[in-house]
Design a protein around this motif. Structure first.
Motif, PDB file in Angstrom:
ATOM      1  N   GLY A   8       0.819  -1.211   0.000  1.00 23.45           N
ATOM      2  CA  GLY A   8       0.000   0.000   0.000  1.00 23.45           C
ATOM      3  C   GLY A   8       0.847   1.252   0.000  1.00 23.45           C
ATOM      4  N   ALA A   9       0.494   2.183  -0.894  1.00 21.97           N
ATOM      5  CA  ALA A   9       1.247   3.438  -1.012  1.00 21.97           C
ATOM      6  C   ALA A   9       0.349   4.641  -0.757  1.00 21.97           C
ATOM      7  N   GLY A  10      -0.668   4.455   0.103  1.00 21.39           N
ATOM      8  CA  GLY A  10      -1.441   5.591   0.589  1.00 21.39           C
ATOM      9  C   GLY A  10      -0.708   6.210   1.766  1.00 21.39           C
ATOM     10  N   ALA A  31       2.390  -1.616  -4.389  1.00 19.26           N
ATOM     11  CA  ALA A  31       1.024  -1.071  -4.382  1.00 19.26           C
ATOM     12  C   ALA A  31       0.411  -1.100  -5.775  1.00 19.26           C
ATOM     13  N   ARG A  32      -0.867  -1.425  -5.805  1.00 17.88           N
ATOM     14  CA  ARG A  32      -1.583  -1.382  -7.091  1.00 17.88           C
ATOM     15  C   ARG A  32      -1.718   0.069  -7.567  1.00 17.88           C
ATOM     16  N   ASP A  33      -2.046   0.973  -6.642  1.00 19.46           N
ATOM     17  CA  ASP A  33      -2.198   2.394  -6.979  1.00 19.46           C
ATOM     18  C   ASP A  33      -1.029   3.169  -6.380  1.00 19.46           C
ATOM     19  N   LEU A  34      -0.411   3.989  -7.187  1.00 17.91           N
ATOM     20  CA  LEU A  34       0.690   4.816  -6.689  1.00 17.91           C
ATOM     21  C   LEU A  34       0.111   5.988  -5.888  1.00 17.91           C
ATOM     22  N   THR A  39      -6.936   6.694  -2.305  1.00 16.89           N
ATOM     23  CA  THR A  39      -7.947   7.424  -1.523  1.00 16.89           C
ATOM     24  C   THR A  39      -7.279   8.562  -0.765  1.00 16.89           C
ATOM     25  N   SER A  40      -6.060   8.303  -0.287  1.00 16.32           N
ATOM     26  CA  SER A  40      -5.352   9.316   0.498  1.00 16.32           C
ATOM     27  C   SER A  40      -5.188  10.623  -0.277  1.00 16.32           C
ATOM     28  N   ALA A  41      -5.045  10.528  -1.592  1.00 16.39           N
ATOM     29  CA  ALA A  41      -4.850  11.735  -2.400  1.00 16.39           C
ATOM     30  C   ALA A  41      -6.117  12.585  -2.458  1.00 16.39           C
ATOM     31  N   ALA A  45      -7.052  17.735   3.525  1.00 16.64           N
ATOM     32  CA  ALA A  45      -7.175  16.859   4.657  1.00 16.64           C
ATOM     33  C   ALA A  45      -6.818  17.661   5.907  1.00 16.64           C
ATOM     34  N   ILE A  46      -7.767  17.700   6.834  1.00 23.66           N
ATOM     35  CA  ILE A  46      -7.400  18.321   8.099  1.00 23.66           C
ATOM     36  C   ILE A  46      -7.263  17.244   9.162  1.00 23.66           C
ATOM     37  N   TRP A  47      -6.496  17.561  10.179  1.00 29.03           N
ATOM     38  CA  TRP A  47      -6.376  16.678  11.340  1.00 29.03           C
ATOM     39  C   TRP A  47      -7.704  16.712  12.066  1.00 29.03           C
ATOM     40  N   ASN A 151      -0.080  -5.285  -8.500  1.00 32.03           N
ATOM     41  CA  ASN A 151      -1.408  -5.674  -8.036  1.00 32.03           C
ATOM     42  C   ASN A 151      -1.300  -7.059  -7.423  1.00 32.03           C
ATOM     43  N   LEU A 152      -1.447  -7.155  -6.129  1.00 34.91           N
ATOM     44  CA  LEU A 152      -1.255  -8.432  -5.434  1.00 34.91           C
ATOM     45  C   LEU A 152      -2.584  -9.172  -5.293  1.00 34.91           C
ATOM     46  N   HIS A 153      -2.500 -10.500  -5.341  1.00 32.17           N
ATOM     47  CA  HIS A 153      -3.709 -11.307  -5.133  1.00 32.17           C
ATOM     48  C   HIS A 153      -3.707 -11.944  -3.751  1.00 32.17           C
ATOM     49  N   HIS A 288      -8.745   2.790   8.703  1.00 34.50           N
ATOM     50  CA  HIS A 288      -8.674   4.096   9.375  1.00 34.50           C
ATOM     51  C   HIS A 288      -9.839   5.015   9.048  1.00 34.50           C
ATOM     52  N   GLY A 289     -10.821   4.540   8.292  1.00 32.82           N
ATOM     53  CA  GLY A 289     -12.051   5.300   8.051  1.00 32.82           C
ATOM     54  C   GLY A 289     -11.784   6.704   7.546  1.00 32.82           C
ATOM     55  N   GLY A 290     -12.354   7.688   8.241  1.00 35.02           N
ATOM     56  CA  GLY A 290     -12.223   9.078   7.811  1.00 35.02           C
ATOM     57  C   GLY A 290     -11.076   9.806   8.474  1.00 35.02           C
ATOM     58  N   ALA A 291     -10.092   9.050   8.985  1.00 37.43           N
ATOM     59  CA  ALA A 291      -9.045   9.708   9.773  1.00 37.43           C
ATOM     60  C   ALA A 291      -7.643   9.162   9.494  1.00 37.43           C
ATOM     61  N   GLY A 292      -7.431   8.618   8.313  1.00 39.83           N
ATOM     62  CA  GLY A 292      -6.126   8.008   8.023  1.00 39.83           C
ATOM     63  C   GLY A 292      -4.970   8.989   8.138  1.00 39.83           C
ATOM     64  N   VAL A 293      -5.187  10.207   7.675  1.00 41.17           N
ATOM     65  CA  VAL A 293      -4.125  11.203   7.762  1.00 41.17           C
ATOM     66  C   VAL A 293      -3.895  11.555   9.233  1.00 41.17           C
ATOM     67  N   THR A 294      -4.995  11.788   9.933  1.00 40.71           N
ATOM     68  CA  THR A 294      -4.985  12.185  11.345  1.00 40.71           C
ATOM     69  C   THR A 294      -4.253  11.182  12.231  1.00 40.71           C
ATOM     70  N   LEU A 295      -4.322   9.893  11.852  1.00 43.65           N
ATOM     71  CA  LEU A 295      -3.766   8.844  12.720  1.00 43.65           C
ATOM     72  C   LEU A 295      -2.414   8.326  12.224  1.00 43.65           C
TER      73      LEU A 295
HETATM   74  C1  LIG Z   1     -13.489  12.777   0.623  1.00 42.49           C
HETATM   75  C2  LIG Z   1     -12.552  12.318   1.702  1.00 42.49           C
HETATM   76  C3  LIG Z   1     -12.076  13.239   2.622  1.00 42.49           C
HETATM   77  C4  LIG Z   1     -11.212  12.823   3.641  1.00 42.49           C
HETATM   78  N1  LIG Z   1     -10.740  13.769   4.503  1.00 42.49           N
HETATM   79  C5  LIG Z   1      -9.897  13.382   5.496  1.00 42.49           C
HETATM   80  C6  LIG Z   1      -9.372  14.353   6.393  1.00 42.49           C
HETATM   81  O1  LIG Z   1      -9.667  15.535   6.288  1.00 42.49           O
HETATM   82  N2  LIG Z   1      -8.514  13.916   7.373  1.00 42.49           N
HETATM   83  C7  LIG Z   1      -8.160  12.588   7.499  1.00 42.49           C
HETATM   84  O2  LIG Z   1      -7.404  12.251   8.405  1.00 42.49           O
HETATM   85  N3  LIG Z   1      -8.665  11.662   6.655  1.00 42.49           N
HETATM   86  C8  LIG Z   1      -9.520  12.015   5.669  1.00 42.49           C
HETATM   87  N4  LIG Z   1     -10.035  11.077   4.820  1.00 42.49           N
HETATM   88  C9  LIG Z   1      -9.761   9.651   5.073  1.00 42.49           C
HETATM   89  C10 LIG Z   1      -8.430   9.213   4.502  1.00 42.49           C
HETATM   90  O3  LIG Z   1      -8.374   9.569   3.141  1.00 42.49           O
HETATM   91  C11 LIG Z   1      -8.257   7.695   4.658  1.00 42.49           C
HETATM   92  O4  LIG Z   1      -8.463   7.308   5.989  1.00 42.49           O
HETATM   93  C12 LIG Z   1      -6.837   7.319   4.244  1.00 42.49           C
HETATM   94  O5  LIG Z   1      -6.596   7.778   2.940  1.00 42.49           O
HETATM   95  C13 LIG Z   1      -6.601   5.822   4.310  1.00 42.49           C
HETATM   96  O6  LIG Z   1      -5.273   5.629   3.899  1.00 42.49           O
HETATM   97  P1  LIG Z   1      -4.717   4.197   3.521  1.00 42.49           P
HETATM   98  O7  LIG Z   1      -3.284   4.386   3.203  1.00 42.49           O
HETATM   99  O8  LIG Z   1      -5.116   3.202   4.540  1.00 42.49           O
HETATM  100  O9  LIG Z   1      -5.546   3.775   2.185  1.00 42.49           O
HETATM  101  P2  LIG Z   1      -5.384   4.206   0.675  1.00 42.49           P
HETATM  102  O10 LIG Z   1      -5.001   5.607   0.512  1.00 42.49           O
HETATM  103  O11 LIG Z   1      -6.636   3.749   0.008  1.00 42.49           O
HETATM  104  O12 LIG Z   1      -4.179   3.315   0.150  1.00 42.49           O
HETATM  105  C14 LIG Z   1      -4.304   1.915   0.039  1.00 42.49           C
HETATM  106  C15 LIG Z   1      -3.132   1.371  -0.762  1.00 42.49           C
HETATM  107  O13 LIG Z   1      -3.228  -0.058  -0.781  1.00 42.49           O
HETATM  108  C16 LIG Z   1      -3.069  -0.508  -2.119  1.00 42.49           C
HETATM  109  N5  LIG Z   1      -3.718  -1.785  -2.365  1.00 42.49           N
HETATM  110  C17 LIG Z   1      -4.982  -2.150  -2.061  1.00 42.49           C
HETATM  111  N6  LIG Z   1      -5.224  -3.391  -2.518  1.00 42.49           N
HETATM  112  C18 LIG Z   1      -4.074  -3.819  -3.120  1.00 42.49           C
HETATM  113  C19 LIG Z   1      -3.683  -5.020  -3.805  1.00 42.49           C
HETATM  114  N7  LIG Z   1      -4.532  -6.041  -3.956  1.00 42.49           N
HETATM  115  N8  LIG Z   1      -2.419  -5.098  -4.291  1.00 42.49           N
HETATM  116  C20 LIG Z   1      -1.548  -4.071  -4.149  1.00 42.49           C
HETATM  117  N9  LIG Z   1      -1.878  -2.914  -3.522  1.00 42.49           N
HETATM  118  C21 LIG Z   1      -3.120  -2.795  -3.020  1.00 42.49           C
HETATM  119  C22 LIG Z   1      -3.705   0.617  -2.930  1.00 42.49           C
HETATM  120  O14 LIG Z   1      -3.346   0.510  -4.296  1.00 42.49           O
HETATM  121  C23 LIG Z   1      -3.133   1.836  -2.219  1.00 42.49           C
HETATM  122  O15 LIG Z   1      -1.824   2.088  -2.674  1.00 42.49           O
HETATM  123  C24 LIG Z   1     -10.864  11.463   3.762  1.00 42.49           C
HETATM  124  C25 LIG Z   1     -11.333  10.540   2.828  1.00 42.49           C
HETATM  125  C26 LIG Z   1     -12.161  10.957   1.804  1.00 42.49           C
HETATM  126  C27 LIG Z   1     -12.643   9.962   0.806  1.00 42.49           C
END
Ligand SMILES: Cc1cc2nc3c(=O)[nH]c(=O)nc-3n(C[C@H](O)[C@H](O)[C@H](O)COP(=O)(O)OP(=O)(O)OC[C@H]3O[C@@H](n4cnc5c(N)ncnc54)[C@H](O)[C@@H]3O)c2cc1C
Length: 308
Positions: A8-10, A31-34, A39-41, A45-47, A151-153, A288-295
């Protein structure tokens, strides 16, 4: 020194990778998505600890991250992170927010736009995600790590030619990679509008029509949002965008006439509780739901400790 694969590269995967590299591990991110495609992009994003549980662990991770973001904002001008004052408005004034211990300057605000009973004004890290993800990715590479699209299975096997450990930061992908049925999407849509000179953020986290926020960045303003349980679509809806802008105007009238620059949709990786635990050679860190950046920094510290 061990060899760790981070899946994962979020924001979660990259932050864990940085902490593990700093701890002396060799790290490859797959990571499948750079970063800019995740979603992180899309995050505002505020804390703000929103839609993430359990409260005690979330508070500790959020507090830790608040401090790290404060240092990054002070020391790294190209990181996309800054500390900015803003106001959370509420329709019914209540006790102190449950997360108030994490914020040093929280104070009650009485003067709020009509329709609200009061609010909380405080300084929060504001993270301009596309810039910040680039900065994190550059840090991973500068520290000797790698980031590869794959892309991992299934999660990579450890031992015998494989890595010594795997960190699963696959966000919504954990539903399949970790065979975890409790992971589900909470879709969020935002509108990007031109910067009209706004210098503070506004938030209504429990609005009757969903969350609402206005987050100014260097070149645009993120206006949100929605939180639709179980929706997998990543296609923006024009009707939803109009409704978001209509609601935001009531909170921030300066947005009237601002040019719309774009639309984004992301799938928050939701789960009844964030999963951060070690199972054998695998550390799971997702949900991490709606708080991935925050946490992010608090969780990354714990992941590094689990593999230390
Ligand atoms: C509209 C919106 C607003 C938000 N605002 C905030 C905010 O203000 N503050 C805050 O803290 N949070 C906010 N969030 C929440 C935050 O975006 C997420 O909690 C956070 O992005 C999760 O990060 P992550 O790295 O776990 O997931 P992701 O960013 O989704 O990254 C997951 C990674 O795993 C990889 N992956 C998945 N499956 C596979 C596979 N099979 N093989 C290889 N790679 C795989 C993906 O390609 C990706 O690289 C918001 C979300 C949204 C949608």
């Amino acid at each position: 020194m061990g060899r760790v694969v981070v899946v994962g590269a979020g924001v979660i995967g990259l932050t864990c990778a940085v902490r593990l590299l700093e701890a002396g591990q060799r790290v490859d991110v797959l990571a499948r998505d750079l970063p800019r495609e995740t979603t992180s992009a899309v995050a505002a994003a505020i804390w703000y600890p929103y839609r993430a549980w359990p409260a005690d662990r979330v508070l500790a991770w959020a507090r830790d991250s608040y401090d790290v973001f404060g240092s990054i904002a002070a020391e790294q001008s190209d990181s996309g992170v800054r500390m900015q004052e803003g106001t959370e408005v509420v329709s019914r004034r209540d006790e102190l927010p449950w997360w108030s211990a994490a914020v040093p300057d929280l104070r009650e605000t009485v003067e709020v736009p009509s329709g609200y009973d009061g609010g909380w004004t405080f300084t929060a890290p504001v993270v301009e995600m596309p810039l910040y993800l680039d900065w994190l990715a550059a840090r991973v590479v500068a520290l000797g790590g790698s980031i590869t699209r794959l892309n991992l299975h299934g999660l990579p096997a450890t031992g015998a030619g494989g890595p010594d450990a795997v960190v699963d930061c696959s966000g919504i992908g954990a539903k399949f990679l970790a065979a975890d049925p409790s992971v589900h999407p909470v879709q969020g849509q935002v509108v990007l509008v031109e910067q009209v000179g706004l210098e503070r953020w506004w938030l209504d986290s429990v609005g009757t029509e969903g969350p609402m926020y206005v987050v100014p960045r260097s070149r645009d303003v993120v206006v949100g949002g929605t939180a639709t349980e179980g929706e997998w679509s990543r296609t923006p809806s024009p009707e939803v965008a109009s409704a978001i802008l209509r609601r935001a105007l009531r909170l921030v009238p300066e947005l009237a006439g601002a040019e719309v620059l774009g639309h984004r949709v992301g799938l928050r990786p939701s789960r009844p509780e964030v999963r951060l635990e070690r199972v054998g050679d695998v550390v799971h860190c997702y949900g991490h739901g709606g708080a991935g950046v925050t946490l992010s920094w608090g969780c990354a510290r714990e992941v590094a400790e689990l593999l230390g």
